[in-house]
Enzyme design. Structure first.
Site, mmCIF file in Angstrom:
data_model
loop_
_atom_site.group_PDB
_atom_site.id
_atom_site.type_symbol
_atom_site.label_atom_id
_atom_site.label_comp_id
_atom_site.label_asym_id
_atom_site.label_seq_id
_atom_site.Cartn_x
_atom_site.Cartn_y
_atom_site.Cartn_z
ATOM 1 N N HIS A 108 13.937 8.085 -3.430
ATOM 2 C CA HIS A 108 13.149 8.099 -4.668
ATOM 3 C C HIS A 108 11.726 8.530 -4.343
ATOM 4 O O HIS A 108 11.156 8.169 -3.326
ATOM 5 C CB HIS A 108 13.208 6.755 -5.386
ATOM 6 C CG HIS A 108 12.984 5.579 -4.510
ATOM 7 N ND1 HIS A 108 13.962 5.041 -3.711
ATOM 8 C CD2 HIS A 108 11.880 4.839 -4.289
ATOM 9 C CE1 HIS A 108 13.476 4.023 -3.043
ATOM 10 N NE2 HIS A 108 12.205 3.883 -3.358
ATOM 11 N N TYR A 150 15.769 4.784 12.635
ATOM 12 C CA TYR A 150 15.348 4.158 11.374
ATOM 13 C C TYR A 150 16.527 3.454 10.716
ATOM 14 O O TYR A 150 16.453 2.292 10.316
ATOM 15 C CB TYR A 150 14.778 5.237 10.434
ATOM 16 C CG TYR A 150 14.609 4.780 9.001
ATOM 17 C CD1 TYR A 150 13.527 3.986 8.622
ATOM 18 C CD2 TYR A 150 15.552 5.129 8.025
ATOM 19 C CE1 TYR A 150 13.388 3.558 7.304
ATOM 20 C CE2 TYR A 150 15.414 4.709 6.711
ATOM 21 C CZ TYR A 150 14.329 3.922 6.357
ATOM 22 O OH TYR A 150 14.202 3.495 5.059
ATOM 23 N N LEU A 160 9.040 -4.628 1.523
ATOM 24 C CA LEU A 160 9.069 -3.162 1.447
ATOM 25 C C LEU A 160 8.459 -2.508 2.690
ATOM 26 O O LEU A 160 8.548 -1.294 2.855
ATOM 27 C CB LEU A 160 8.293 -2.682 0.207
ATOM 28 C CG LEU A 160 8.660 -3.313 -1.137
ATOM 29 C CD1 LEU A 160 7.871 -2.654 -2.257
ATOM 30 C CD2 LEU A 160 10.155 -3.188 -1.398
ATOM 31 N N THR A 181 0.818 -1.225 0.000
ATOM 32 C CA THR A 181 0.000 0.000 0.000
ATOM 33 C C THR A 181 0.853 1.276 0.000
ATOM 34 O O THR A 181 0.321 2.375 -0.078
ATOM 35 C CB THR A 181 -0.935 0.028 1.239
ATOM 36 O OG1 THR A 181 -0.116 -0.114 2.416
ATOM 37 C CG2 THR A 181 -1.945 -1.095 1.203
ATOM 38 N N THR A 213 18.673 0.888 2.447
ATOM 39 C CA THR A 213 18.571 2.325 2.221
ATOM 40 C C THR A 213 19.911 3.060 2.302
ATOM 41 O O THR A 213 20.808 2.640 3.048
ATOM 42 C CB THR A 213 17.614 2.950 3.265
ATOM 43 O OG1 THR A 213 17.780 4.372 3.277
ATOM 44 C CG2 THR A 213 17.914 2.457 4.681
HETATM 45 P P1 NDP Z 1 6.052 4.022 2.448
HETATM 46 O O1 NDP Z 1 6.168 4.642 3.784
HETATM 47 O O2 NDP Z 1 5.352 4.746 1.352
HETATM 48 O O3 NDP Z 1 5.364 2.576 2.586
HETATM 49 C C1 NDP Z 1 5.628 1.751 3.680
HETATM 50 C C2 NDP Z 1 4.705 0.545 3.600
HETATM 51 O O4 NDP Z 1 4.942 -0.283 4.763
HETATM 52 C C3 NDP Z 1 3.218 0.905 3.628
HETATM 53 O O5 NDP Z 1 2.521 0.000 2.810
HETATM 54 C C4 NDP Z 1 2.865 0.658 5.085
HETATM 55 O O6 NDP Z 1 1.487 0.392 5.298
HETATM 56 C C5 NDP Z 1 3.693 -0.575 5.355
HETATM 57 N N1 NDP Z 1 3.877 -0.855 6.769
HETATM 58 C C6 NDP Z 1 4.305 -0.014 7.734
HETATM 59 N N2 NDP Z 1 4.350 -0.641 8.905
HETATM 60 C C7 NDP Z 1 3.937 -1.910 8.699
HETATM 61 C C8 NDP Z 1 3.751 -3.030 9.524
HETATM 62 N N3 NDP Z 1 3.966 -3.002 10.834
HETATM 63 N N4 NDP Z 1 3.311 -4.197 8.944
HETATM 64 C C9 NDP Z 1 3.049 -4.258 7.634
HETATM 65 N N5 NDP Z 1 3.186 -3.208 6.799
HETATM 66 C C10 NDP Z 1 3.635 -2.040 7.335
HETATM 67 O O7 NDP Z 1 7.552 3.674 1.976
HETATM 68 P P2 NDP Z 1 8.184 3.618 0.506
HETATM 69 O O8 NDP Z 1 7.242 2.939 -0.383
HETATM 70 O O9 NDP Z 1 8.718 4.956 0.170
HETATM 71 O O10 NDP Z 1 9.454 2.702 0.773
HETATM 72 C C11 NDP Z 1 9.362 1.276 0.694
HETATM 73 C C12 NDP Z 1 10.501 0.673 1.508
HETATM 74 O O11 NDP Z 1 11.749 1.101 0.980
HETATM 75 C C13 NDP Z 1 10.498 1.048 2.975
HETATM 76 O O12 NDP Z 1 10.970 -0.077 3.687
HETATM 77 C C14 NDP Z 1 11.517 2.167 3.061
HETATM 78 O O13 NDP Z 1 12.095 2.211 4.347
HETATM 79 C C15 NDP Z 1 12.512 1.737 2.006
HETATM 80 N N6 NDP Z 1 13.236 2.798 1.327
HETATM 81 C C16 NDP Z 1 12.568 3.846 0.766
HETATM 82 C C17 NDP Z 1 13.252 4.795 0.061
HETATM 83 C C18 NDP Z 1 12.566 5.964 -0.559
HETATM 84 O O14 NDP Z 1 13.257 6.948 -0.892
HETATM 85 N N7 NDP Z 1 11.257 5.909 -0.781
HETATM 86 C C19 NDP Z 1 14.729 4.716 -0.104
HETATM 87 C C20 NDP Z 1 15.306 3.547 0.508
HETATM 88 C C21 NDP Z 1 14.583 2.633 1.186
HETATM 89 P P3 NDP Z 1 0.382 1.603 5.402
HETATM 90 O O15 NDP Z 1 0.113 2.039 3.979
HETATM 91 O O16 NDP Z 1 -0.757 0.947 6.054
HETATM 92 O O17 NDP Z 1 1.039 2.689 6.205
HETATM 93 P P1 GDR Z 2 14.906 11.077 4.206
HETATM 94 O O1 GDR Z 2 13.721 11.822 3.441
HETATM 95 O O2 GDR Z 2 15.009 11.454 5.620
HETATM 96 O O3 GDR Z 2 16.121 11.271 3.343
HETATM 97 O O4 GDR Z 2 14.401 9.554 4.160
HETATM 98 P P2 GDR Z 2 12.878 13.123 3.809
HETATM 99 O O5 GDR Z 2 12.217 13.515 2.556
HETATM 100 O O6 GDR Z 2 12.037 12.923 5.019
HETATM 101 O O7 GDR Z 2 14.023 14.190 4.204
HETATM 102 C C1 GDR Z 2 15.002 14.594 3.258
HETATM 103 C C2 GDR Z 2 15.794 15.754 3.837
HETATM 104 O O8 GDR Z 2 14.970 16.923 3.888
HETATM 105 C C3 GDR Z 2 15.137 17.539 5.148
HETATM 106 N N1 GDR Z 2 13.942 18.321 5.503
HETATM 107 C C4 GDR Z 2 12.727 17.827 5.745
HETATM 108 N N2 GDR Z 2 12.250 16.570 5.713
HETATM 109 C C5 GDR Z 2 10.934 16.380 5.997
HETATM 110 N N3 GDR Z 2 10.416 15.132 5.955
HETATM 111 N N4 GDR Z 2 10.097 17.421 6.333
HETATM 112 C C6 GDR Z 2 10.548 18.709 6.384
HETATM 113 O O9 GDR Z 2 9.799 19.620 6.693
HETATM 114 C C7 GDR Z 2 11.921 18.920 6.060
HETATM 115 N N5 GDR Z 2 12.690 20.036 5.996
HETATM 116 C C8 GDR Z 2 13.907 19.658 5.654
HETATM 117 C C9 GDR Z 2 15.405 16.395 6.111
HETATM 118 O O10 GDR Z 2 15.988 16.869 7.318
HETATM 119 C C10 GDR Z 2 16.298 15.508 5.258
HETATM 120 O O11 GDR Z 2 17.627 15.935 5.367
HETATM 121 C C11 GDR Z 2 13.783 9.030 2.995
HETATM 122 C C12 GDR Z 2 12.798 7.932 3.443
HETATM 123 O O12 GDR Z 2 12.055 7.515 2.325
HETATM 124 C C13 GDR Z 2 13.540 6.747 4.008
HETATM 125 O O13 GDR Z 2 12.614 5.683 4.239
HETATM 126 C C14 GDR Z 2 14.595 6.291 2.993
HETATM 127 O O14 GDR Z 2 15.317 5.205 3.521
HETATM 128 C C15 GDR Z 2 15.518 7.443 2.650
HETATM 129 O O15 GDR Z 2 14.747 8.501 2.118
HETATM 130 C C16 GDR Z 2 16.553 7.043 1.626
#
Ligand code: NDP
Ligand code: GDR
Length: 380
Positions: free
Chosen positions: A190, A160, A89, A11, A136
């Site tokens: 991403h 985290y 994920l 999701t 990550t």
């Molecule tokens: P999201 O936060 O968009 O999605 C996280 C998903 O995990 C959601 O479907 C959420 O469910 C589900 N979830 C959270 N807690 C639980 C739980 N206890 N049991 C089952 N499901 C759970 O993350 P992204 O799609 O952006 O990222 C996917 C994965 O990749 C994550 O593990 C993230 O840490 C990792 N990642 C992301 C990056 C990014 O830049 N996006 C970069 C590197 C790694 P619900 O919708 O109900 O909240």
């Molecule tokens: P990040 O992403 O912490 O890199 O983790 P986020 O977009 O939350 O922050 C990126 C940078 O922006 C700065 N920042 C803020 N961030 C948020 N969320 N809100 C604000 O108001 C704000 N102002 C400045 C942050 O301090 C940070 O430096 C994401 C997540 O998707 C992780 O799950 C994943 O593993 C990493 O990217 C790669």
């Protein structure tokens, strides 16, 4: 027989794009969703056809209730589905939130993958199923080496990242110990129009679009100097799939190799909306001073369009107890071994996100009918 995939976190942002990709490739896709007090499947609703609505039902997408904190649900689902590929994920994925809920973040991010891997072993799936772990760039945290590759040492800087470090080594250890085909995708940031609303890029595109249409007075942010290597989620889920199609399992960095600051991203979003920001009251020393203020204290850094027209302010509540200042990835191994390349630049990504958020804001503005406060493309 179609190949069968199980996606935890289906999701979420990545889960939804990955489900689309696998369905296109002819997979039978199973996803784990958790129980929530309101609807939490909006990102995948377009993929799911309700058999009761008379629409041709696609039986290739099946959702199961479960949770990474609940081992018995994982065993039950794995036993029922017996997937060929498992994409883990699911996580509490917000770095700032992990400082407030560190134990839960570790329950899901560190012990969740362990539970999943133990369930795979318990059911004897370790010789047939392939496993992807969502690792990550946050693992690199405070490391000095740049750019970061698969050989760069880890130096996590948040609960985290520590949870993800546990998961990274669990995945690698199960590969070595039990011969499981398991890969860590070390993905850099991403984004997409489906990005969660509280991550920085989406907060900016959504917030500025709403400010432009008069739905909100101002956007509040933290550290604008943070530098990230941003790519498009659609490109990155393609890399996840490619990792599980190789002859041998390995860990891969996935990144664009280009870095920008959050300030740049903010300026791009403003440009997309047809205006340019002027910053005032700022500078590294000024920013450090604001970061040290009590959360919620009156801010004094602002971005203006014109005198009196503040559209962005810094609030120290969005500065983290320990910040990851800069990340830049080197995806040479993925290019060479997976043939993977990103197709979307950060600038194009920003434009797509603004476009999508503007459409959402226009829809909301239409029903709320507020007076647009800025003359911009938003008014068109
Ligand atoms: P999201 O936060 O968009 O999605 C996280 C998903 O995990 C959601 O479907 C959420 O469910 C589900 N979830 C959270 N807690 C639980 C739980 N206890 N049991 C089952 N499901 C759970 O993350 P992204 O799609 O952006 O990222 C996917 C994965 O990749 C994550 O593990 C993230 O840490 C990792 N990642 C992301 C990056 C990014 O830049 N996006 C970069 C590197 C790694 P619900 O919708 O109900 O909240
Ligand atoms: P990040 O992403 O912490 O890199 O983790 P986020 O977009 O939350 O922050 C990126 C940078 O922006 C700065 N920042 C803020 N961030 C948020 N969320 N809100 C604000 O108001 C704000 N102002 C400045 C942050 O301090 C940070 O430096 C994401 C997540 O998707 C992780 O799950 C994943 O593993 C990493 O990217 C790669």
């Amino acid at each position: 027989m179609p190949r069968r995939a199980l996606i935890t976190g289906i999701t979420g942002q990545d889960g939804s794009y990955l489900a689309e990709l696998l369905l296109e490739k002819g997979y039978e896709v199973h996803g784990i969703k958790r129980r929530a007090s309101s609807f939490n499947t909006t990102r995948i609703d377009h993929l799911y056809s309700d058999p009761h609505e008379g629409a041709p039902c696609d039986p290739r997408l099946v959702l199961h209730y479960g949770d990474l904190t609940d081992a018995s649900s994982l065993v039950r689902i794995l036993a029922e589905v017996r997937p060929d590929e498992i994409y883990n994920l699911a996580a509490q994925s917000h770095v700032a939130v992990s400082f407030e809920a560190p134990e839960y973040t570790a329950e899901v991010g560190a012990l969740g993958p362990l539970r999943l891997l133990e369930a795979i072993r318990f059911l004897g799936l370790e010789k047939t199923a392939r496993f992807y772990q969502a690792s990550t760039s946050e693992l690199y945290g405070a490391v000095a080496e740049t750019p970061q590759s698969e050989t760069t040492p880890f130096r996590p800087r948040s609960p985290y990242a520590i949870a993800k470090l546990h998961a990274y080594w669990t995945c690698a250890t199960y590969r070595e110990a039990y011969g499981l085909f398991a890969c860590n995708g070390i993905l850099f940031n991403h984004e997409s129009p489906r990005r969660g609303e509280t991550f920085a890029t989406r907060k900016i595109t959504r917030g500025l679009a709403r400010v432009a249409l008069g739905l909100e007075p101002c956007l509040w942010l933290g550290n604008l100097e943070a530098r990230r290597d941003w790519g498009h989620a659609r490109d990155y889920v393609r890399a996840q799939w490619l990792m599980l199609q190789q002859d041998r399992p390995a860990d891969y960095v996935i990144a664009t190799g280009v870095q920008h600051s959050l300030r740049e991203f903010l300026c791009w979003a403003a440009e997309e909306l047809g205006f340019s920001l002027r910053f005032e009251g700022e500078g590294p020393a000024e920013l450090a001073r604001v970061a040290a203020l009590t959360p919620g204290a009156p801010p004094d850094i602002a971005a203006r369009l014109a005198p009196g027209d503040v559209v962005m302010r810094i609030d120290s509540r969005y500065c983290r107890p320990a910040e990851v200042e800069t990340l830049l990835g080197d995806a040479a191994r993925a290019r060479a071994e997976l043939g993977w390349r990103p197709e979307v630049t950060a600038r194009q990504l920003c434009a797509e996100m603004v476009e999508a958020d503007l459409a959402l804001a226009r829809e909301e503005a239409r029903t709320r009918a507020p007076a647009p406060r800025l003359r911009a493309r938003a008014a068109g």
